[in-house]
Design a protein around this motif. Sequence first.
Motif, short mmCIF file in Angstrom:
data_model
loop_
_atom_site.label_atom_id
_atom_site.label_comp_id
_atom_site.label_asym_id
_atom_site.label_seq_id
_atom_site.Cartn_x
_atom_site.Cartn_y
_atom_site.Cartn_z
N THR A 51 -8.13 -1.28 42.61
CA THR A 51 -6.76 -1.38 42.11
C THR A 51 -6.56 -2.76 41.49
O THR A 51 -7.34 -3.67 41.73
CB THR A 51 -5.75 -1.14 43.24
OG1 THR A 51 -6.02 -2.03 44.32
CG2 THR A 51 -5.83 0.30 43.76
N ASN B 288 -2.33 -7.89 37.16
CA ASN B 288 -1.79 -7.14 36.04
C ASN B 288 -1.99 -5.64 36.26
O ASN B 288 -3.12 -5.16 36.34
CB ASN B 288 -2.49 -7.58 34.74
CG ASN B 288 -1.80 -7.06 33.50
OD1 ASN B 288 -1.39 -5.91 33.46
ND2 ASN B 288 -1.67 -7.90 32.50
N LEU B 289 -0.89 -4.89 36.35
CA LEU B 289 -0.97 -3.46 36.63
C LEU B 289 -1.66 -2.69 35.51
O LEU B 289 -2.14 -1.58 35.72
CB LEU B 289 0.43 -2.89 36.86
CG LEU B 289 1.18 -3.43 38.09
CD1 LEU B 289 2.53 -2.73 38.24
CD2 LEU B 289 0.35 -3.26 39.35
N HIS C 223 2.50 -1.71 50.77
CA HIS C 223 2.09 -2.43 49.56
C HIS C 223 1.58 -1.46 48.50
O HIS C 223 1.98 -1.52 47.33
CB HIS C 223 0.98 -3.44 49.93
CG HIS C 223 0.46 -4.22 48.76
ND1 HIS C 223 0.96 -5.45 48.40
CD2 HIS C 223 -0.52 -3.94 47.86
CE1 HIS C 223 0.32 -5.90 47.34
NE2 HIS C 223 -0.59 -5.00 46.99
N SER C 224 0.69 -0.56 48.89
CA SER C 224 0.12 0.39 47.93
C SER C 224 1.15 1.39 47.44
O SER C 224 1.03 1.92 46.33
CB SER C 224 -1.07 1.13 48.56
OG SER C 224 -2.11 0.22 48.86
N VAL D 295 4.08 0.87 46.42
CA VAL D 295 4.73 0.35 45.21
C VAL D 295 3.87 0.67 43.99
O VAL D 295 4.37 1.13 42.95
CB VAL D 295 4.96 -1.17 45.33
CG1 VAL D 295 5.55 -1.72 44.03
CG2 VAL D 295 5.87 -1.48 46.50
N LEU D 296 2.56 0.44 44.10
CA LEU D 296 1.65 0.74 42.99
C LEU D 296 1.61 2.23 42.69
O LEU D 296 1.70 2.64 41.52
CB LEU D 296 0.24 0.24 43.32
CG LEU D 296 -0.86 0.63 42.32
CD1 LEU D 296 -0.61 -0.03 40.97
CD2 LEU D 296 -2.24 0.27 42.85
N GLN E 145 3.82 4.52 43.30
CA GLN E 145 5.08 4.96 42.70
C GLN E 145 5.11 4.60 41.22
O GLN E 145 5.55 5.39 40.38
CB GLN E 145 6.26 4.31 43.43
CG GLN E 145 7.62 4.78 42.92
CD GLN E 145 8.76 4.18 43.71
OE1 GLN E 145 8.58 3.25 44.50
NE2 GLN E 145 9.96 4.71 43.53
N HIS E 146 4.62 3.39 40.89
CA HIS E 146 4.55 2.95 39.50
C HIS E 146 3.65 3.87 38.68
O HIS E 146 3.94 4.15 37.50
CB HIS E 146 4.01 1.51 39.44
CG HIS E 146 3.73 1.02 38.05
ND1 HIS E 146 4.71 0.58 37.20
CD2 HIS E 146 2.54 0.92 37.37
CE1 HIS E 146 4.15 0.23 36.05
NE2 HIS E 146 2.85 0.42 36.13
N LEU E 147 2.58 4.38 39.30
CA LEU E 147 1.63 5.23 38.59
C LEU E 147 2.03 6.71 38.61
O LEU E 147 1.38 7.53 37.96
CB LEU E 147 0.23 5.09 39.23
CG LEU E 147 -0.41 3.69 39.19
CD1 LEU E 147 -1.70 3.69 39.99
CD2 LEU E 147 -0.66 3.25 37.76
N GLY E 148 3.05 7.04 39.38
CA GLY E 148 3.46 8.44 39.49
C GLY E 148 2.54 9.25 40.37
O GLY E 148 2.42 10.47 40.21
N GLN F 135 1.70 10.89 43.94
CA GLN F 135 2.43 11.35 45.12
C GLN F 135 1.52 11.77 46.27
O GLN F 135 1.98 12.32 47.26
CB GLN F 135 3.34 12.52 44.72
CG GLN F 135 4.39 12.13 43.67
CD GLN F 135 5.30 13.29 43.30
OE1 GLN F 135 4.98 14.45 43.56
NE2 GLN F 135 6.43 12.98 42.69
#
Length: 275
Positions: free
Chosen positions: A11, A15-16, A40-41, A43-44, A46-49, A51
């Motif tokens: 991951t 920078n995402l 922590h993960s 958040v990432l 959710q940003h990537l969609g 589930q």
Amino acid sequence: MSPGTLYIVPTPIGNLGDITLRAIETLKQVDVIAAEDTRHSGVLLQHLGVQTRMWAVHEHNEREKAQGLIEQLRSGKSIALISDAGTPLISDPGYPLVNACRAAGVPVVALPGACAAITALSAAGLPTDRFLFAGFLPPKQQARLTALQKLAAETATLVFYEAPRRIVESLTAMQSVFGPERQVVMARELTKQFETYLSGTVSEVLAQVERDPNQQRGEIVLMVAGAPSQSDEIPVAALQLLQLLSAELPPKKAAKLVASHYNLRANELYQHALK
């Protein structure tokens, strides 16, 4: 029934945008994500969609969790292993699980991706034909010095991770063990807004870090040039002069004088003077 697959998924370290398309696809398709820190993960993901459900697998529970994960994999389910940032197992949890999977005959697939050590090394300007990743140095002073002394003669470039609160202590220890002239590069906050590279001798970089409190913040990769090769023989006359001068002068000054006279490396002579 064929076993499922354990995927090792890197991951971003900052920078995402550094997440790969394959990593996103894998995280969406697996049955479970084994995460070092689910909050922590989360958040990432959710940003990537993504589930996919998560299980917490970290350094404090990974050995006891390994068997349960193996059973899930044997039943045909697939699992993605992620850490808080970068590539799992590289100074991060995951070794017991991967080792157990290999022993159990469960397929393990590693995806390429972000790794702070490799990212820093590729831009450091130090030799990369051979390097030794040493992870984090011990937090206690004597153990830190002992660890560095074991690496003092290593000719490959050395790569360390270090916590910001210990960076001054580690550079000070390196100056003591490797000598003040050894070349170092300090990479900080890689891929983030305040990404910084400091390079020079260990004494120069230490002075910069001590002067600027901002250099004592964030995540740090510390790289050290390897020791001179033992094949680079020092003339007997130079060693004799070094011995004479060392009886009257500090080792650093004696080494510099001999290096200048014989066109040799001062740091290598300094190491001899210390012995």
